[in-house]
Design an enzyme around this catalytic site. Structure first.
Site, PDB file in Angstrom:
ATOM      1  CB  CYS A   1       3.661   0.348  -6.812  1.00 45.97           C
ATOM      2  SG  CYS A   1       3.843  -1.363  -7.329  1.00 45.97           S
TER       3      CYS A   1
ATOM      4  CB  THR B   1      -1.024   2.865   4.937  1.00 49.78           C
ATOM      5  OG1 THR B   1      -1.899   3.842   4.406  1.00 49.78           O
ATOM      6  CG2 THR B   1      -1.824   1.878   5.756  1.00 49.78           C
ATOM      7  N   GLY B   2       2.117   2.374   5.371  1.00 49.50           N
ATOM      8  CA  GLY B   2       3.208   1.446   5.707  1.00 49.50           C
ATOM      9  C   GLY B   2       3.892   1.838   7.009  1.00 49.50           C
TER      10      GLY B   2
ATOM     11  CD  GLU C   1       7.170  -5.416  -1.751  1.00 48.60           C
ATOM     12  OE1 GLU C   1       7.538  -4.459  -2.471  1.00 48.60           O
ATOM     13  OE2 GLU C   1       7.916  -6.344  -1.431  1.00 48.60           O
TER      14      GLU C   1
ATOM     15  N   GLY D   1       0.836  -1.204   0.000  1.00 45.19           N
ATOM     16  CA  GLY D   1       0.000   0.000   0.000  1.00 45.19           C
ATOM     17  C   GLY D   1       0.862   1.242   0.000  1.00 45.19           C
ATOM     18  CB  SER D   2       0.004   4.728   0.644  1.00 44.03           C
ATOM     19  OG  SER D   2      -0.590   4.618   1.915  1.00 44.03           O
TER      20      SER D   2
HETATM   21  P1  NAD Z   1      -3.398   2.255   1.332  1.00 40.03           P
HETATM   22  O1  NAD Z   1      -2.129   2.350   2.091  1.00 40.03           O
HETATM   23  O2  NAD Z   1      -4.410   3.319   1.503  1.00 40.03           O
HETATM   24  O3  NAD Z   1      -4.162   0.895   1.680  1.00 40.03           O
HETATM   25  C1  NAD Z   1      -3.554  -0.369   1.525  1.00 40.03           C
HETATM   26  C2  NAD Z   1      -4.228  -1.358   2.430  1.00 40.03           C
HETATM   27  O4  NAD Z   1      -3.975  -1.014   3.781  1.00 40.03           O
HETATM   28  C3  NAD Z   1      -5.749  -1.432   2.297  1.00 40.03           C
HETATM   29  O5  NAD Z   1      -6.148  -2.782   2.426  1.00 40.03           O
HETATM   30  C4  NAD Z   1      -6.221  -0.617   3.488  1.00 40.03           C
HETATM   31  O6  NAD Z   1      -7.509  -0.991   3.927  1.00 40.03           O
HETATM   32  C5  NAD Z   1      -5.187  -0.976   4.518  1.00 40.03           C
HETATM   33  N1  NAD Z   1      -5.002  -0.003   5.601  1.00 40.03           N
HETATM   34  C6  NAD Z   1      -5.288   1.321   5.584  1.00 40.03           C
HETATM   35  N2  NAD Z   1      -4.917   1.882   6.773  1.00 40.03           N
HETATM   36  C7  NAD Z   1      -4.396   0.889   7.529  1.00 40.03           C
HETATM   37  C8  NAD Z   1      -3.810   0.855   8.830  1.00 40.03           C
HETATM   38  N3  NAD Z   1      -3.702   1.945   9.604  1.00 40.03           N
HETATM   39  N4  NAD Z   1      -3.368  -0.330   9.289  1.00 40.03           N
HETATM   40  C9  NAD Z   1      -3.436  -1.441   8.530  1.00 40.03           C
HETATM   41  N5  NAD Z   1      -3.978  -1.464   7.280  1.00 40.03           N
HETATM   42  C10 NAD Z   1      -4.445  -0.309   6.786  1.00 40.03           C
HETATM   43  O7  NAD Z   1      -2.934   2.083  -0.186  1.00 40.03           O
HETATM   44  P2  NAD Z   1      -3.857   2.005  -1.466  1.00 40.03           P
HETATM   45  O8  NAD Z   1      -4.370   3.386  -1.699  1.00 40.03           O
HETATM   46  O9  NAD Z   1      -4.805   0.856  -1.367  1.00 40.03           O
HETATM   47  O10 NAD Z   1      -2.792   1.631  -2.584  1.00 40.03           O
HETATM   48  C11 NAD Z   1      -2.091   2.591  -3.308  1.00 40.03           C
HETATM   49  C12 NAD Z   1      -0.659   2.723  -2.829  1.00 40.03           C
HETATM   50  O11 NAD Z   1      -0.055   1.439  -2.769  1.00 40.03           O
HETATM   51  C13 NAD Z   1       0.221   3.525  -3.762  1.00 40.03           C
HETATM   52  O12 NAD Z   1       1.080   4.378  -3.034  1.00 40.03           O
HETATM   53  C14 NAD Z   1       1.042   2.472  -4.494  1.00 40.03           C
HETATM   54  O13 NAD Z   1       2.271   2.929  -5.007  1.00 40.03           O
HETATM   55  C15 NAD Z   1       1.206   1.464  -3.428  1.00 40.03           C
HETATM   56  N6  NAD Z   1       1.452   0.144  -4.022  1.00 40.03           N
HETATM   57  C16 NAD Z   1       2.659  -0.439  -3.818  1.00 40.03           C
HETATM   58  C17 NAD Z   1       2.936  -1.655  -4.407  1.00 40.03           C
HETATM   59  C18 NAD Z   1       4.243  -2.342  -4.190  1.00 40.03           C
HETATM   60  O14 NAD Z   1       4.286  -3.536  -4.376  1.00 40.03           O
HETATM   61  N7  NAD Z   1       5.301  -1.693  -3.797  1.00 40.03           N
HETATM   62  C19 NAD Z   1       1.967  -2.265  -5.197  1.00 40.03           C
HETATM   63  C20 NAD Z   1       0.744  -1.648  -5.379  1.00 40.03           C
HETATM   64  C21 NAD Z   1       0.497  -0.440  -4.771  1.00 40.03           C
END
Ligand code: NAD
Length: 481
Positions: A282, A230-231, A248, A226-227
């Site tokens: 990503c 959030t990571g 990731e 994810g982002s």
């Molecule tokens: P996001 O971080 O908003 O959400 C990702 C996941 O995390 C979702 O399932 C969400 O419900 C969950 N989440 C949200 N807050 C949380 C918390 N506090 N604790 C635990 N889980 C939580 O990301 P997104 O908007 O779904 O995805 C887009 C982002 O992901 C972009 O920045 C993109 O570059 C990145 N991404 C990275 C990769 C990679 O492999 N490096 C691949 C795809 C997307």
């Protein structure tokens, strides 16, 4: 024969091999039409507790299964997905917005990934072996893995966690993004008739579920995509119970185009990989650095190619490359970046357009012509169909600029002189670097980010290792002689 799934029916979360309904339900919307999709469960904390309990019980026997047993079930799972692939592809386009051709690619990749994972095994290493003693390095599974999946590639990125976790002997609970719960729930449903109860469970919920999963004391590892923002929250939460985690995260990949390329030969790939999935990947070419000698020609060719070949529209329309942006939150973020064009006075080579009147979240591609290096469109990941072209003249300078950000997911170098491009590629700080390509991935090749783009790698044997602890075994043979 695997069961046939009905993509319109959602009977509950997948817990211990059964559908478990929840008192509350919710739905996402089709981003191309704004229409509501089906009702899905909203997991409560007690549902997660139950799933974790079952995963821990299942771990006792699953962790003792052989490689062959795990591989055979993973292959059966891949077969079941293949039998249901048309439904899953349609559902993926409905919930995610990506064009049906790309949904087809995602499912093909997911099946290939599972079948390849089924052939992969971390071998024991013999570190020392003599008459007196043998020392082995072996790997043991961690226990219960929580998989947190984003909304851009729910099938591939979800199964990219499930396969390695199960093959290394862990049990797993998958949590889809609330924006895209449908395909992941259907994958859990297909898995019900294949894996023993509790081995692979899927919980759909709202924004509370992710934090509950990361803090749960019964979960041993979080595999998160994810982002970056959030990571960081996930890492902080995992620290409280010293959970293992792999992150990731986002990227802002540079593509460096040298002066000796044949523009018409590399253009289809570069332009398509700037706008694929509406820019919501990503690892796409998000900053395109073009040598000043060919800059004007490259820019004009990219505009022509994009106008003629990168069609925007609903995912079920023919030849569409840019579907809707996936959700209202992302739509607002991308619109905000488009508004910056006028505010900051960026020159556009291709103007792009936000379709405000349509019901869906449609935005047509924009190409920004040589904006300042510190502008938002260069330093921020837009996650939408908008890309800057930038000029360079010295190798050293362009490598510094490619490496300048806190992200380091991917970078590409394009040149006819492969030795030169490889020499440049070796100076890049990113988890994946390509020469004359971008966004190549494979199940047996590690994938991940440097710097803020992530911690740890997924896929490949290196990715498998992250789902295990290292255990050194010392065997002394002559003590009792
Ligand atoms: P996001 O971080 O908003 O959400 C990702 C996941 O995390 C979702 O399932 C969400 O419900 C969950 N989440 C949200 N807050 C949380 C918390 N506090 N604790 C635990 N889980 C939580 O990301 P997104 O908007 O779904 O995805 C887009 C982002 O992901 C972009 O920045 C993109 O570059 C990145 N991404 C990275 C990769 C990679 O492999 N490096 C691949 C795809 C997307």
């Amino acid at each position: 024969m695997a069961s046939k799934i009905d993509i319109t029916a959602y009977k509950g979360n997948i817990i211990n091999g059964e559908f478990v309904p929840t008192p509350a339900t919710r739905h996402s919307i089709d981003p191309a039409t704004g229409e509501p999709l089906y009702e899905v469960p909203v997991a409560r904390e007690e549902d997660l507790d139950a799933a974790v309990g079952h995963a821990r019980t299942a771990f006792k026997s699953w962790s003792k299964t052989t490689h062959e047993e795990r591989a055979s079930l993973l292959k059966a799972f891949a077969d079941a997905i293949e039998e249901n692939r048309r439904g899953l592809e349609k559902l993926q386009t409905m919930e995610q917005g990506k064009p049906i051709g790309l949904a087809n690619t995602e499912v093909t990749m997911a099946i290939t990934w599972l079948r390849t994972f089924a052939t992969m095994q971390i071998p024991d290493e013999v570190l020392d072996d003599n008459e007196e003693r043998t020392i082995y390095s072996t790997r043991t599974p961690l226990g219960v893995v929580g998989a947190i999946v984003p909304w851009n590639w729910p099938i591939l990125l979800g199964l990219g966690k499930v396969g390695p976790a199960l093959m290394t002997g862990n049990t797993i609970i998958m949590k889809p993004s609330p924006y895209t719960p449908y395909c992941d729930l259907k994958l859990g449903e297909l898995a019900m008739s294949i894996f023993p109860p509790g081995v692979f469970q899927v919980l759909s919920g709202d924004d509370s579920l992710g934090p509950w999963l990361t803090k749960h004391p019964g979960v041993n590892m979080i595999s998160f995509t994810g982002s970056i923002a959030t990571g960081k929250r996930v890492a902080a939460s995992c620290a409280k119970t010293l959970k293992r985690y792999v992150l990731e995260l986002g990227g802002n990949d540079a593509a460096i185009v040298c002066e000796d390329v044949e523009i018409e030969k590399c253009m289809p790939k570069i332009a398509t990989l700037a706008f694929l999935n509406s820019g919501q990947i990503c690892m796409l070419a998000k900053r395109i650095y073009v040598h000043e000698k060919i800059y004007d020609q490259f820019r004009d060719a990219m505009v022509e190619f994009t106008k003629n070949n990168i069609k925007t529209g609903g995912g079920f329309e023919p030849d569409v490359i840019v579907g809707p942006v996936q959700n209202s939150m992302q739509f607002e973020l991308v619109k905000n970046m488009y508004a910056e064009i006028e505010k900051s006075g960026w020159k556009t080579a291709l103007e792009g357009k936000v379709r405000e009147t349509s019901k869906g979240y449609f935005i047509e591609p924009a190409i920004i012509d040589n904006p300042p290096e510190d502008s938002r469109i260069v330093v921020e990941e837009p996650f939408g169909p908008i890309v800057p072209l930038l000029k360079w003249s010295s190798e050293e300078d362009v490598i510094d600029r490619a490496n300048a950000l806190e992200t380091g997911l991917g970078t590409s170098v394009w040149s006819k002189d492969v030795a030169r491009a490889e020499r440049m590629a070796r100076q890049i700080s990113a988890g994946s670097v390509w020469v004359n390509s971008h966004f190549d991935v494979a199940p047996d090749v590690p994938f991940g980010g440097h710097k803020e783009s992530g911690i740890g790698m997924e896929w490949g044997i290196e990715g498998f290792k992250h789902f295990t602890n290292s255990r050194s075994i010392w065997v002394w043979k002559k003590v009792f002689e």
